[in-house]
Design an enzyme around this catalytic site. Sequence first.
Site, PDB file in Angstrom:
ATOM      1  N   ASP A 313       3.278   1.831  -3.641  1.00  0.00           N
ATOM      2  CA  ASP A 313       2.276   2.894  -3.565  1.00  0.00           C
ATOM      3  C   ASP A 313       1.831   3.018  -2.103  1.00  0.00           C
ATOM      4  OD1 ASP A 313       0.290   4.664  -5.271  1.00  0.00           O
ATOM      5  OD2 ASP A 313      -0.904   3.682  -3.712  1.00  0.00           O
ATOM      6  N   LEU A 314       1.759   4.249  -1.617  1.00  0.00           N
ATOM      7  CA  LEU A 314       1.405   4.470  -0.215  1.00  0.00           C
ATOM      8  C   LEU A 314      -0.103   4.397  -0.015  1.00  0.00           C
ATOM      9  CD1 LEU A 314       3.797   7.425   0.728  1.00  0.00           C
ATOM     10  CD2 LEU A 314       4.187   4.963   0.932  1.00  0.00           C
ATOM     11  N   ASP A 356       2.896   9.535  -4.812  1.00  0.00           N
ATOM     12  CA  ASP A 356       3.234   8.634  -3.705  1.00  0.00           C
ATOM     13  C   ASP A 356       3.643   7.268  -4.236  1.00  0.00           C
ATOM     14  OD1 ASP A 356       0.771   7.954  -4.661  1.00  0.00           O
ATOM     15  OD2 ASP A 356      -0.156   7.604  -2.707  1.00  0.00           O
TER      16      ASP A 356
END
Length: 718
Positions: A313-314, A356
């Site tokens: 996950d960004l 994301d």
Amino acid sequence: MAKRYRFVRRLLAHSGANPKNLWKGYIFGLILLVGISSITFVTTRYNIFLFDKYAKASIVASQQSSISHAITHLSYSPEVFSGAISPSFVVRALSDYEQNHDEMIKLLQEYSPLERVFSTGIQSQIDEANSLKKHLLDYGKNLLALAISNKHENQLDKANIVSQKSVVSQTAKFTQSPDVGARLNARHDRLETILKVAEKHRADYAHSINNWFYSIAMVLLLMEAIFIFWPAHLVSSYYYLRSAKQKQKMRALVKNLSTQNQKIRIAYEQIGHDALHDALTGLANRRYLKEELQRRVGSQKDYSSELAILHIDLDRFKQVNDTMGHKAGDHVLERIADKIRSCLAPTDFVARIGGDEFVILSSEAVGKEKLSAFSKTLVDSLSQPILFEGQRCDVSASIGADLVYLSSPTMELDVSDILVNADMALYQAKQLGGCRFELFTDKIFSSHQHKISLREEIASAINRREFIPYYQLQFDAQSREIISAEALVRWRHPTRGVLPPADFLEEAIDMGFGEQIDKMMMQAALSDLSMWKIDKNCPVKSVAINLNVSSIGNPNFISSIKKLKIPRGSLSFEITETVDINRDSTQIIENVEALKELGFDIEIDDFGTGHASILSLQYLKPKRLKIDREFIFPIVESEDQRNLVKSIIQLSRPFKVAVVAEGVESLKHADILADIGCDLLQGFAFCKPIPAFGVIAMLSKNRTEFSSGNRKASRRRA
């Protein structure tokens, strides 16, 4: 083209030459031509036949005239008296004359319509011929008798000779009559004239009939050519041309269909590809991830029985989207996808399962050491800045990983289930600040289970209204008298007792219960305030309520406040400084202004710890601001910190905003804050958060212990 030949098509339809079956029109035209030609031919031949018969009648009449002349000639011929003419000759002559006479009369009667052609009376000829026949027959009989007598008698006696002379004289008298001779001659001449005229008219009529026949035939042929064959040719040409065009169109259509089929095949393949891949990054999607998991489970002989799953996950990606736009966000995702691909082994698999979020399946990075090294490589690579149109996009990655053992080829795996452990590890990495890697452990599992249980309990607590306010009183910095109170949410847990907000509030807000908790706090505070006001000397006139961002930013917040019918001045609302006034200002400022119009005061909580504080003062125009405890606690030991707090107090003066100091842990803190100009004090030095019934006791205690007379003593003891 269709309009141009509409008349032709109708004409052909009426004439039998339907454009759809032209052969009927051709057959009809041929039958019509043959029929009219046959009728013309028969009529012509019939008229010619009539003239032939009339001519024949003329010839018979001519022969009859010749016989009558011969008989008349015999009447005074010496051979009659000499016996040279036999009676049989006379009989044949009379018989031929009678037969020819009857035939002539029959022909003249049958063809009396020709009378108008020759301008003569045929009936008068018939009557005259009958009259002549009577005289000639009478004469013939006498002549026959004379011939017979001459044949049987060689010698004539005198009496017979006298008698014979009488007969001969009578006959001669008849035959030599000028009227009879003239009539015979005139009749003979007329018959010859009629014969000649008949021959001439026969020839002329036959010629005219032939010309008429050929003219009619030519006209019919011309009409048939104009009205049947020419339109048929035009229509057949039109349909031929249209058929050629249709064939050309059909070939073009077939070619087009072939092209379309090719496009459909390509589109079908593209749809199949799109159904399994992410449109932006080209990576596999969640559906493809599920299929890949099932394939790997069923093909353990090709892969290791242990599978590493990494959930990525960004960090700070939302900020990139919000500040630089979605175009920049898409660019970041594409570059992140490229970086992930560059770190994968040939047998590894990567999918984008969310905005994301990415998932990697690796059969190479198995084992804790390999998995940790691979994850660290990914974190370092994905945390490198990305340039977009000359600007830096600073994002990083948090990774939660898990090792899955594929125990059986028939093992049923769901994407959501298999990602649970990696997702829990990812949540742990996020909680620890992000930009790191966490491997799933039993401890993380226990924490996750606690979180699940907590969420279930929070949902039940909302229904049972277990969230209650605890009040922390606020004191005047100079007189130390109670001025107001702040309502702090607590959870009256059925088994664990009263829980502070740190144990549940963040999770409750994340579950979407923030507005409901705020509403319960308002209702409870109004009820408690009404109870306190029974004591007319109660100094607490207003209670401050902390508002969540979800509440103050809700367009329906004001309408829900109006439904509560809160008395003016009873409540004030605290807005935390973590709210981004610059970004979320539109709806928040509208709601703040509406609250002011309804008679509610606005306070800024945790001043100095969130976003631009000066902007908060400018946009919100609060009545009070509360300096966070992080600034208050060091003022006893640090002069710089004291000067910082003093600067904040002085900063609020131009805005005519009262200053409240939070986290006052000792009376020494209280004295310093009073000296530098702070207006109100709040903290454990005076009282801890207490329930509603404890406020009454605290008010009684305040009247004695913190009276104005004891204030100096209190400060000396401090």
